[in-house]
Design a protein around this motif. Structure first.
Motif, PDB file in Angstrom:
ATOM      1  N   SER A  74      -8.456 -11.013  -2.210  1.00 59.38           N
ATOM      2  CA  SER A  74      -8.439 -11.309  -0.770  1.00 59.38           C
ATOM      3  C   SER A  74      -8.775 -10.055   0.039  1.00 59.38           C
ATOM      4  O   SER A  74      -8.766  -8.939  -0.493  1.00 59.38           O
ATOM      5  CB  SER A  74      -7.054 -11.815  -0.359  1.00 59.38           C
ATOM      6  OG  SER A  74      -6.108 -10.762  -0.464  1.00 59.38           O
ATOM      7  N   ARG A  75      -9.042 -10.239   1.333  1.00 58.44           N
ATOM      8  CA  ARG A  75      -9.365  -9.100   2.205  1.00 58.44           C
ATOM      9  C   ARG A  75      -8.226  -8.069   2.218  1.00 58.44           C
ATOM     10  O   ARG A  75      -8.437  -6.882   2.016  1.00 58.44           O
ATOM     11  CB  ARG A  75      -9.615  -9.604   3.631  1.00 58.44           C
ATOM     12  CG  ARG A  75     -10.253  -8.592   4.549  1.00 58.44           C
ATOM     13  CD  ARG A  75     -10.612  -9.217   5.883  1.00 58.44           C
ATOM     14  NE  ARG A  75      -9.460  -9.295   6.760  1.00 58.44           N
ATOM     15  CZ  ARG A  75      -9.073  -8.297   7.575  1.00 58.44           C
ATOM     16  NH1 ARG A  75      -9.772  -7.190   7.642  1.00 58.44           N
ATOM     17  NH2 ARG A  75      -8.001  -8.426   8.328  1.00 58.44           N
ATOM     18  N   PHE A 100      -5.212  -3.018   0.602  1.00 57.25           N
ATOM     19  CA  PHE A 100      -3.895  -2.404   0.445  1.00 57.25           C
ATOM     20  C   PHE A 100      -3.288  -2.518  -0.946  1.00 57.25           C
ATOM     21  O   PHE A 100      -2.144  -2.123  -1.152  1.00 57.25           O
ATOM     22  CB  PHE A 100      -2.909  -2.998   1.465  1.00 57.25           C
ATOM     23  CG  PHE A 100      -3.313  -2.757   2.882  1.00 57.25           C
ATOM     24  CD1 PHE A 100      -3.266  -1.475   3.412  1.00 57.25           C
ATOM     25  CD2 PHE A 100      -3.755  -3.792   3.689  1.00 57.25           C
ATOM     26  CE1 PHE A 100      -3.640  -1.246   4.728  1.00 57.25           C
ATOM     27  CE2 PHE A 100      -4.134  -3.574   5.000  1.00 57.25           C
ATOM     28  CZ  PHE A 100      -4.082  -2.295   5.518  1.00 57.25           C
ATOM     29  N   CYS A 101      -4.006  -3.108  -1.887  1.00 56.69           N
ATOM     30  CA  CYS A 101      -3.396  -3.344  -3.185  1.00 56.69           C
ATOM     31  C   CYS A 101      -4.323  -2.860  -4.292  1.00 56.69           C
ATOM     32  O   CYS A 101      -5.491  -2.566  -4.049  1.00 56.69           O
ATOM     33  CB  CYS A 101      -3.104  -4.829  -3.374  1.00 56.69           C
ATOM     34  SG  CYS A 101      -2.273  -5.595  -1.960  1.00 56.69           S
ATOM     35  N   GLY A 127       5.483  -0.733   4.004  1.00 56.00           N
ATOM     36  CA  GLY A 127       4.608   0.399   3.684  1.00 56.00           C
ATOM     37  C   GLY A 127       4.316   0.567   2.205  1.00 56.00           C
ATOM     38  O   GLY A 127       3.723   1.564   1.792  1.00 56.00           O
ATOM     39  N   ALA A 128       4.746  -0.395   1.390  1.00 58.85           N
ATOM     40  CA  ALA A 128       4.530  -0.259  -0.056  1.00 58.85           C
ATOM     41  C   ALA A 128       3.065  -0.437  -0.414  1.00 58.85           C
ATOM     42  O   ALA A 128       2.304  -1.096   0.287  1.00 58.85           O
ATOM     43  CB  ALA A 128       5.359  -1.307  -0.796  1.00 58.85           C
ATOM     44  N   LYS A 129       2.694   0.171  -1.528  1.00 58.02           N
ATOM     45  CA  LYS A 129       1.407  -0.138  -2.134  1.00 58.02           C
ATOM     46  C   LYS A 129       1.675  -1.186  -3.208  1.00 58.02           C
ATOM     47  O   LYS A 129       2.530  -0.991  -4.078  1.00 58.02           O
ATOM     48  CB  LYS A 129       0.808   1.119  -2.752  1.00 58.02           C
ATOM     49  CG  LYS A 129      -0.445   0.816  -3.541  1.00 58.02           C
ATOM     50  CD  LYS A 129      -1.317   2.040  -3.697  1.00 58.02           C
ATOM     51  CE  LYS A 129      -2.647   1.614  -4.284  1.00 58.02           C
ATOM     52  NZ  LYS A 129      -3.428   2.760  -4.732  1.00 58.02           N
TER      53      LYS A 129
END
Ligand SMILES: *Cc1c(COP(=O)(O)O)cnc(C)c1O
Length: 378
Positions: free
Chosen positions: A326-327, A332-333, A92-94
């Protein structure tokens, strides 16, 4: 045809695999697993080493150990393999990316502090090509902001930073024994548990969340479910294969370094003349010749070089597509700070063939073709 890589075989593998067949014990943590753990622990002068099914799984174990939770931020370079980020994203990390430095392609530690917030929980330096990141500065920041440090030392076995083994400096360190690495068992890895407080929990997380290790040592009279976890231990056949490689690892590294230095000497003049760039190894780092790369002018020149070498029977490869482009990276990043080198230099980098059984004749052949590409004499 000169291939990019031939997976290492040392000659003892089939003997050790037969021993496992004779012993008839195939699950994890048997005799060969213990030998590998001991070897890795002694080699790195670490507190604890445990084989895992991959470096990715060692990274996942580290994310559990750091108690990474939803919304926690984890800082790492974008120039790395997917698994560095995915292991922490799973919890669950960012993922927060910062730029790399162009001389080693490692995380630029001067960019880390600006990326730290009150949600930052850990940083994950990646020792690219077995060349150490600036661990003193990384550990100083970790102390100052109370962060965990997990070293992605997938490429870093038998390499050190100021005399300390890569993987043994952060709270945990992760190795890979994928067939593309210097020492391999097809798929495999290990975790070095350096933080005393992580040791007991590491065993439990690796054994499906049970205290089976304590039971086997006679410390408890039955084993039960005590924590979260997964099944991260490799089968004994893999450990036996790997032990045949670890026993020869020093010798293999010496040969790889000889090959590396021969490329370096052969191509140094091209660098001096401004045709290409080579790796810079900081004076306080001892590397393990995992990768020999050259950097061309740009993406276009790299493609021309790949095609030219391919036409001469030489296979070369490049990596990584920066994760932030990347997708999954976009979803998420986040890249914090400016991307000065990550994209630009990843597009210029080209890896040359480098494996234990590569002959000097072939190294010279490859080097001469590269000289030829630039119209220089062989
Ligand atoms: C190879 C590699 C990994 C993944 O290793 P596996 O054992 O395949 O999980 C992770 N990080 C880096 C930097 C790698 O080179």
């Amino acid at each position: 045809m000169i291939p990019f890589n031939i997976p290492l075989i040392t000659g003892k593998e089939s003997d050790y695999l037969s021993k496992v067949l004779q012993n008839g014990k195939f699950c994890g943590d048997g005799n060969f697993s213990k030998k590998c753990d001991e070897w890795l622990k002694n080699n790195a002068r670490a507190k604890k080493a445990l084989l895992t099914t991959s470096c990715k799984h060692a990274l996942e174990m580290s994310a559990f150990l750091c108690d990474i939770d939803k919304g926690d931020e984890v800082i790492m370079p974008s120039f790395t393999f997917v698994s560095t980020a995915n292991a922490f994203l799973l919890r669950g990390a960012k993922i927060i990316f910062v730029d790399i430095r162009p001389d080693t392609m490692n995380i630029d530690v001067t960019k880390i502090e600006d990326a730290i917030t009150n949600r930052t929980k850990a940083s994950v330096p990646v020792h690219y090509a077995g060349v150490g990141c600036e661990m003193d500065a990384i550990m100083d920041l970790a102390r100052k902001y109370n962060l965990f440090v997990v070293e992605d030392a997938a490429q870093g076995l038998i390499a050190d930073y100021k005399g300390r083994a890569l993987g043994s400096i952060g709270h945990a360190g992760c190795y890979s024994f994928h067939e593309t690495k210097n020492y391999q068992c097809g798929e495999g890895g290990a975790i070095l548990v350096n933080d005393e407080g992580f040791i007991e929990r590491a065993e439990i997380i690796r054994e499906k969340g049970t205290d089976r290790n304590k039971f086997l040592r006679g410390e408890v009279d039955k084993y039960t479910w005590v924590d979260v976890g997964s099944s991260y231990l490799p089968a004994e056949l893999n450990a036996a294969f790997l032990y045949a490689q670890l026993e020869k690892a020093e010798e293999v590294t010496i040969r790889r370094l000889d090959i590396w230095h021969r490329y370096f000497r052969n191509l140094k003049e091209l660098e001096t003349e401004g045709y290409l760039e080579l790796t810079k190894i900081p004076a306080h780092c001892k590397h393990n010749a995992h990768i020999f790369y050259i950097k061309l002018k740009d993406l276009d020149e790299r493609q021309k070089m790949i095609d030219y070498l391919k036409g001469n029977g030489i296979q070369t490869v490049f990596h990584y597509v920066p994760l932030h482009s990347s997708r999954m990276g976009k979803l998420f990043c986040e890249f914090r700070g400016e991307d000065v080198y990550t994209t630009k230099d990843s597009e210029r980098l080209l890896r040359l063939p480098l494996f234990f059984s590569l002959s000097f004749t072939d190294v010279d052949f490859v080097s001469n073709k590269i000289r030829g590409f630039f119209g220089c004499q062989g």
